[in-house]
Design an enzyme around this catalytic site. Structure first.
Site, PDB file in Angstrom:
ATOM      1  N   HIS A  44       0.831  -1.205   0.000  1.00 27.97           N
ATOM      2  CA  HIS A  44       0.000   0.000   0.000  1.00 27.97           C
ATOM      3  C   HIS A  44       0.870   1.261   0.000  1.00 27.97           C
ATOM      4  O   HIS A  44       1.534   1.576   0.986  1.00 27.97           O
ATOM      5  CB  HIS A  44      -0.885  -0.047   1.260  1.00 27.97           C
ATOM      6  CG  HIS A  44      -1.876   1.048   1.351  1.00 27.97           C
ATOM      7  ND1 HIS A  44      -2.050   1.806   2.487  1.00 27.97           N
ATOM      8  CD2 HIS A  44      -2.788   1.505   0.456  1.00 27.97           C
ATOM      9  CE1 HIS A  44      -3.011   2.685   2.286  1.00 27.97           C
ATOM     10  NE2 HIS A  44      -3.482   2.523   1.065  1.00 27.97           N
ATOM     11  N   HIS A  86      -1.008  10.152  -3.348  1.00 29.77           N
ATOM     12  CA  HIS A  86      -2.331   9.772  -2.849  1.00 29.77           C
ATOM     13  C   HIS A  86      -3.286  10.958  -2.770  1.00 29.77           C
ATOM     14  O   HIS A  86      -4.411  10.905  -3.271  1.00 29.77           O
ATOM     15  CB  HIS A  86      -2.225   9.114  -1.469  1.00 29.77           C
ATOM     16  CG  HIS A  86      -3.561   8.747  -0.907  1.00 29.77           C
ATOM     17  ND1 HIS A  86      -4.291   9.597  -0.099  1.00 29.77           N
ATOM     18  CD2 HIS A  86      -4.337   7.653  -1.092  1.00 29.77           C
ATOM     19  CE1 HIS A  86      -5.436   9.022   0.204  1.00 29.77           C
ATOM     20  NE2 HIS A  86      -5.499   7.850  -0.392  1.00 29.77           N
TER      21      HIS A  86
HETATM   22  O1  G3P Z   1      -6.526   1.386  -2.859  1.00 34.18           O
HETATM   23  C1  G3P Z   1      -7.123   0.758  -1.778  1.00 34.18           C
HETATM   24  C2  G3P Z   1      -6.925   1.657  -0.753  1.00 34.18           C
HETATM   25  O2  G3P Z   1      -5.647   2.123  -0.954  1.00 34.18           O
HETATM   26  C3  G3P Z   1      -7.903   2.759  -0.816  1.00 34.18           C
HETATM   27  O3  G3P Z   1      -7.536   3.589   0.097  1.00 34.18           O
HETATM   28  O4  G3P Z   1      -7.236   5.946   0.446  1.00 34.18           O
HETATM   29  O5  G3P Z   1      -5.319   4.419   0.784  1.00 34.18           O
HETATM   30  O6  G3P Z   1      -6.120   4.905  -1.492  1.00 34.18           O
HETATM   31  P1  G3P Z   1      -6.484   4.755  -0.069  1.00 34.18           P
HETATM   32 CA    CA Z   2      -5.009   3.571  -3.041  1.00 40.45          CA
END
Ligand code: G3P
Ligand code: CA
Length: 279
Positions: A44, A86
């Site tokens: 992530h 992000h």
């Molecule tokens: O992409 C899945 C998850 O990452 C969604 O949450 O806000 O971390 O992009 P975010």
């Molecule tokens: Ca994401």
């Protein structure tokens, strides 16, 4: 005699009803097998426990640690370049300020991402998507999150062009995720071979909707997950990928997800998730 028969029927009715309810309850306490043989680990925003999120170094660490795919978020600059970031603005993660869509790539490159690891300030350039592809080519899998730019599906075409340039237009190498159906619909037209994931915002998960769409993968925040949801999606052959918004509970939540046989983890700690799934 007639009255006795009636009473027997009533008692039988309630026994059957009770058994039915118990049976249903047992069924919902048992997690169905997942869709995949081995759940996937998605880095992530890179290896954020080790280095600044969404940077080349962070993705290099994630690749070295054996993540199944590098997860990344796309934003588009004022001059239509896809960068890995992000947030809508660069305020939280860099030493600059402003909305990505108001800044040119030249502006973006004036700033650096800033982190703090082991008591030291860590800095690194904000990468473009192309720089990530130049670094890893087809040696890694990419799990790319698209979003709308000022309400419009504008990043999909340049994304597909880049995927073509780097020979990544095959579903084994790239998967696309989005909270925006408009974006996924455009991706489905431009790159029909790629696997698409419909994400649901935290607190907004809608099982009926998730079951009604054609997308093979559904993304849910862990606090919205329960056994009924996962079983229903698995029964329909859909993979479930879970993300975690609370760093303090991520490990305990991942343990719960393992018991439910979810198919993919967006993790901030690759080693932990790997160990958990290998147990
Ligand atoms: O992409 C899945 C998850 O990452 C969604 O949450 O806000 O971390 O992009 P975010
Ligand atoms: Ca994401």
């Amino acid at each position: 005699m007639k009255l006795l028969t009636r009473k027997i029927w009533i008692v039988l009715f309630f026994i059957v009803l009770l058994l039915g309810l118990i049976g249903f309850d047992i069924k919902e306490k048992e997690a169905l097998p997942g869709v995949v043989d081995k759940p996937k680990i998605f880095a992530h925003r890179g290896a954020t426990d080790s280095f600044n999120e969404s940077t080349i170094t962070s993705y290099k660490i994630a690749a070295k640690n054996g993540a199944d795919a590098l997860e990344l978020d796309l934003r588009m600059t004022e001059d239509d370049v896809l960068i890995i970031m992000h947030d809508e603005t660069i305020d939280r993660t860099t030493n600059g300020k402003g909305k990505v869509s108001d800044l040119s790539l030249k502006d973006i490159k004036k700033y650096e991402t800033i982190g703090n690891y082991n008591g030291k300030t860590t800095k690194e350039a904000i990468p473009t998507l192309e720089e990530l592809f130049q670094t890893f080519g087809d040696t890694q899998r990419y799990y790319i999150e698209t979003r709308l730019v000022n309400g419009e599906a504008m990043m999909e075409k340049p994304l597909v062009n880049l995927l073509k340039t780097y020979n990544l237009l095959e579903k084994e190498k790239v998967a696309i995720q989005s909270f925006s159906e408009k974006s996924l619909e455009k991706m489905a037209k431009l790159a029909p071979d790629l696997r698409l994931t419909l994400l649901f915002k935290k607190g907004k998960f809608n099982l009926k909707k998730a079951l009604s769409v054609d997308y093979p993968v559904i993304g849910i925040e862990s606090s919205d997950v329960n056994i009924k949801t996962i079983n229903a999606l698995h029964k329909q052959g859909k993979e479930v990928h879970v993300f975690f918004y609370d760093a303090d509970t991520m490990e305990s939540e991942q343990k719960k997800m393992k018991a439910l046989n979810v198919d993919g983890y967006f993790t901030d700690n690759i080693s932990f998730t790997k160990e958990l799934l290998n147990r």
